[in-house]
Design an enzyme around this catalytic site. Sequence first.
Site, PDB file in Angstrom:
ATOM      1  N   GLU A 145     -21.048 -14.824  53.564  1.00 62.04           N
ATOM      2  CA  GLU A 145     -22.247 -13.975  53.457  1.00 62.04           C
ATOM      3  C   GLU A 145     -22.943 -13.916  54.820  1.00 62.04           C
ATOM      4  O   GLU A 145     -22.835 -14.852  55.613  1.00 62.04           O
ATOM      5  CB  GLU A 145     -23.242 -14.607  52.472  1.00 62.04           C
ATOM      6  CG  GLU A 145     -22.705 -14.840  51.083  1.00 62.04           C
ATOM      7  CD  GLU A 145     -22.789 -13.623  50.188  1.00 62.04           C
ATOM      8  OE1 GLU A 145     -23.430 -12.628  50.599  1.00 62.04           O
ATOM      9  OE2 GLU A 145     -22.195 -13.659  49.108  1.00 62.04           O
ATOM     10  N   LYS A 182     -22.661 -25.127  40.515  1.00 65.51           N
ATOM     11  CA  LYS A 182     -21.435 -25.146  39.695  1.00 65.51           C
ATOM     12  C   LYS A 182     -21.217 -26.541  39.110  1.00 65.51           C
ATOM     13  O   LYS A 182     -20.813 -26.683  37.948  1.00 65.51           O
ATOM     14  CB  LYS A 182     -20.242 -24.706  40.542  1.00 65.51           C
ATOM     15  CG  LYS A 182     -20.346 -23.232  40.944  1.00 65.51           C
ATOM     16  CD  LYS A 182     -19.347 -22.861  42.033  1.00 65.51           C
ATOM     17  CE  LYS A 182     -19.568 -21.428  42.508  1.00 65.51           C
ATOM     18  NZ  LYS A 182     -18.894 -21.111  43.764  1.00 65.51           N
ATOM     19  N   GLY A 204     -15.170 -13.369  44.557  1.00 66.33           N
ATOM     20  CA  GLY A 204     -14.702 -11.998  44.764  1.00 66.33           C
ATOM     21  C   GLY A 204     -14.774 -11.209  43.465  1.00 66.33           C
ATOM     22  O   GLY A 204     -14.737 -11.779  42.372  1.00 66.33           O
TER      23      GLY A 204
HETATM   24  N1  HSE Z   1     -20.102 -17.752  47.572  1.00 67.37           N
HETATM   25  C1  HSE Z   1     -19.266 -18.489  46.671  1.00 67.37           C
HETATM   26  C2  HSE Z   1     -18.058 -19.043  47.389  1.00 67.37           C
HETATM   27  C3  HSE Z   1     -18.784 -17.668  45.507  1.00 67.37           C
HETATM   28  O1  HSE Z   1     -17.933 -18.880  48.604  1.00 67.37           O
HETATM   29  O2  HSE Z   1     -17.243 -19.671  46.747  1.00 67.37           O
HETATM   30  C4  HSE Z   1     -19.845 -17.437  44.498  1.00 67.37           C
HETATM   31  O3  HSE Z   1     -20.312 -18.661  43.991  1.00 67.37           O
END
Ligand code: HSE
Length: 442
Positions: free
Chosen positions: A193, A208, A305
């Site tokens: 990002e 998570k 994704g």
């Molecule tokens: N941005 C997270 C990752 C995915 O890079 O795994 C969404 O949780």
Amino acid sequence: MTETPTVGVALVGCGTVGSAVARGLLSDRDLLRGRSGLDLELRHLVDKDFSRARQIGVDKAICRKTLDEALGDADTQIVVELVGGDTFAKQCVEHSLRAGKSVVTANKALLAKHGAELFALARANGVCIAFEGSCLGGVPVIGSLLNGLIANNVEALVGIVNGTCNYILTNMSRHGADYRAVLREAQQTGLAEMDPTLDVSGGDSAHKLAILAALAFGRRVDLETITVEGIESLQVEDIRFGDELGYVVKLLAIASRQGEAISLRVHPAFIRRDHPLARVDGPFNAVCIYGHVVGHTMTYGRGAGGPATASAVVADIVDVALGNAQRRFEHLGVWPDLCEPAKVVPNDDIRSRYYLHVTCADSPDVLAQIAHVLGAHDIGIASVLQHEPLTPGSQAVPLVITTYEAAEGNLTGALKEIDALPVTKRRTFFIRIVDEHPEPQF
Ligand code: HSE
């Protein structure tokens, strides 16, 4: 011939994941009908911007600016929340549950922070929440915990659950490039990002872990009780020294049973090169779950994704439409709104092995002084690696020590003393070493 029952779906949010879900529901409608025995009809698409919806051929007649029409539609049974964040998304989930709609969401932050409250609301309204897409994108780890592994008392769950961090660490390890350079490159290629803070700080992994640990241990997990460290301060030289010792660095999310309590943490860790997680590279995710019956399992795949997450979201829609999610929601004893809070192992009591990088004077007796401090804190040395100065002529040398298992509180005390020694030239850097969790004995 009997008619295929129709289940109406409202989709809120048509971004990367939402548009992949809409595409799946529209273009795979026949496939899904054949596989599930149900006709999944996308009846409402709620967003402010419909440019993506237009690109994938969503009928203008179902595009709405608000959720109201979907909530008032008796033929819509499922609301799919894919807006992210925990403000508008929370209201959207609450309104849907109160209107008697089951919710499918991939929103880890929302469930990690407000899961217990939202599950209770769903229960009070006789509906359910399904959230496979919230953890590890397309990898069906929540399904494993709720179905295939239900016979197990989980001893430990150890995972690589953030693709951005795993991509960065893989490239630092492979190419010897430094953190900033790899992050920049990942941002340019769209793998990270533009604001990667939540990923690289370990926050996304903690969300998570909160969700997975709650289901794995049947306990309510407070996000604030998870120890979280990110990957920002990792140096290439430590990755190289670890490699010399046979280790690979990964950002791990760990929940493991310690007696009656659970140790919950996200941090970079060295794992042995032959550990199955060491071979999980690039943006891929994997979770090892150790159950008292099954022993060691590992699930692996694309953790982020649009298409990968859509795979999990559409599976949830099918699961809710079939009534499976509701039955699990009513019968299983693992939901955070019904469970006791987890008793969490205090940080100082978490036991681990450690990699220490001491920067010290290159003179007689230094090693003895450091070994003395470690011994005084009940920390046994497993190996010592001394290198010549990293820059020729420098008076300071890297001294790399690996230890046997010790409590984190002992390590913190020892490092305070080591760093106060006149021979120590820089703050000692440490990385926890995570060995393979022992298989339960049968
Ligand atoms: N941005 C997270 C990752 C995915 O890079 O795994 C969404 O949780």
